[in-house]
Motif scaffolding. Structure first.
Motif, short mmCIF file in Angstrom:
data_model
loop_
_atom_site.label_atom_id
_atom_site.label_comp_id
_atom_site.label_asym_id
_atom_site.label_seq_id
_atom_site.Cartn_x
_atom_site.Cartn_y
_atom_site.Cartn_z
N LYS A 169 0.85 -1.05 0.02
CA LYS A 169 -0.05 0.15 -0.06
C LYS A 169 0.94 1.22 0.04
N ASN A 225 1.68 5.26 1.22
CA ASN A 225 1.90 5.59 2.41
C ASN A 225 2.71 4.74 3.65
N THR A 226 3.38 3.77 3.20
CA THR A 226 4.19 2.91 3.98
C THR A 226 5.69 3.29 3.61
N HIS A 264 4.81 -0.73 8.31
CA HIS A 264 3.22 -0.76 7.53
C HIS A 264 2.73 0.85 8.49
N GLU A 292 0.65 2.94 7.14
CA GLU A 292 -0.34 3.33 6.20
C GLU A 292 -1.58 3.82 7.06
#
Length: 374
Positions: free
Chosen positions: A254, A256-257, A283, A285
């Motif tokens: 994903k 925004n990691t 992570h 996100e």
């Protein structure tokens, strides 16, 4: 016309002295950022950032202006050549070369650094170090007059025109993206002052306390990759670690990691991507963009310390066991709101500097371009 020149004709290696203090220690006698005490940039085996990873005291290292920095060793950085117009010293695995011609200007360094890197980058590597005794025998191609003399004025004007063109592109980009807004709000001003004055409370956290278990990518050999639109991240600094755009069916991480490569270098990703087994994904996100970038910076500071290399790779378990320092609320939890406001403020301050610099450069370079065109 163009003419080939042997590097030994144009440059000589600078013999610099390092005046180390007694019991020299990297963590005490070097800094990752420039300060009033640590004010001398030091060239070393760093790919990117103009070859500069550390700053030293000018009382500890001898420095020179108007040179090229050549990186002689390093898995990725060997053969990099960077212009060093400012006073610069050497830490290790690199050296400076001085132009032999008179009246050296910044544009000469930019032009010749590119020519030198083109000539040596692919000829040397980790097992074949780019030491001066070898490099000086290589040839570079430069513009020259019919008489055979180097056309230094052409190099100067060529670089100035390129800079003028890039500045115009920057102006168009800032307008299109709305990044001309650089006025700090009252809350942003206060928070910047609080960080500067040391009144913001911090606390150390273990990464696996904050986020779900970090994930490792999966190997995809170069020969098996097909062309496509998905960024594929591998270890390295070039192109922010993106080695290819693939069409393979791979797991998509994903946006925004944060990725951390095998050397401990952390990078924020605001897009979907795939990655190989030399990449760990943290992570982040669930955070907003600016607080995720703040965390990425903390992760890089904790992981990119020189402890990881080809013999000891950084893996997902290492990410989960990292300890990072973050601003906290009164209850001691991570203050992601404060991180986000602070990063937005820093972004504005950087943009302000860029916009002001851009406006100044547009005024001065327009005259140069007009004169050259006429």
């Amino acid at each position: 016309m163009n003419k080939k020149f042997k590097l030994s004709e144009l440059f000589e290696k600078a013999e610099l002295k390092s005046i180390y203090p007694k019991n020299f220690k990297k963590e005490r006698d070097l800094s990752n950022i420039k300060t009033s005490e640590f004010n001398l940039p030091l060239v070393n085996a760093k790919h990117g950032d103009n070859g500069i990873m550390y700053f030293g005291r000018d009382t500890d290292f001898q420095g020179l202006e108007m040179t090229l920095g050549v990186i002689s060793d390093g898995a990725i950085s060997t053969g990099d050549v960077n212009p060093q117009p400012q006073k610069t010293g050497v830490l290790y695995n690199a050296y400076l070369i001085k132009p032999k011609w008179r009246n050296v200007v910044r544009q000469h360094l930019l032009y010749t650094a590119s020519a030198c890197k083109k000539a040596i980058k692919n000829k040397f590597g980790y097992e074949n170090k780019a030491v001066w005794d070898r490099v000086k025998l290589e040839e570079i191609t430069l513009p020259a007059y019919i008489t055979g003399e180097i056309a230094f004025d052409y190099m100067t004007e060529y670089i100035k025109e390129l800079e003028a063109e890039r500045i115009k592109e920057l102006e168009a980009y800032l307008l299109a993206t709305g990044l001309n807004d650089y006025v700090l709000t009252d809350d942003e001003k206060k928070l910047v002052d609080d960080f500067k004055n040391g009144t913001v409370p911090w606390r150390t956290f273990k990464v696996d306390e904050l986020f779900e278990k970090s994930t490792r990518g999966k190997r995809l050999k170069s020969l098996d990759r097909t062309n496509g639109d998905l960024p594929f991240v591998t270890a390295g600094e070039t192109n922010n670690g993106i080695s290819a755009f693939i069409g393979n069916e791979v797991f998509k991480f994903k946006k925004n990691t944060t990725t951390i490569d095998m050397f401990g270098s952390a990078k924020y990703r605001n897009y979907q991507y795939g990655c190989d087994d030399h990449i760990t994904v943290v992570h982040t996100e669930q955070l907003d963009k600016h607080s995720a970038i703040f965390v990425t910076s903390a992760l890089d500071k904790a992981a990119h310390t020189g402890d990881f290399d080809y013999s000891r790779n950084f893996y997902a378990k290492d990410a989960d066991n990292l300890f990072i320092k973050l601003p906290v609320t009164d209850s001691g939890t991570p203050d992601y709101k404060k991180m986000s406001i602070y990063l937005r403020a820093i972004e504005k301050l950087v943009i302000k500097g860029v916009v002001e610099w851009k406006n100044k450069k547009i005024t001065t370079t327009a005259k140069i371009v007009n004169e050259h065109t006429s």
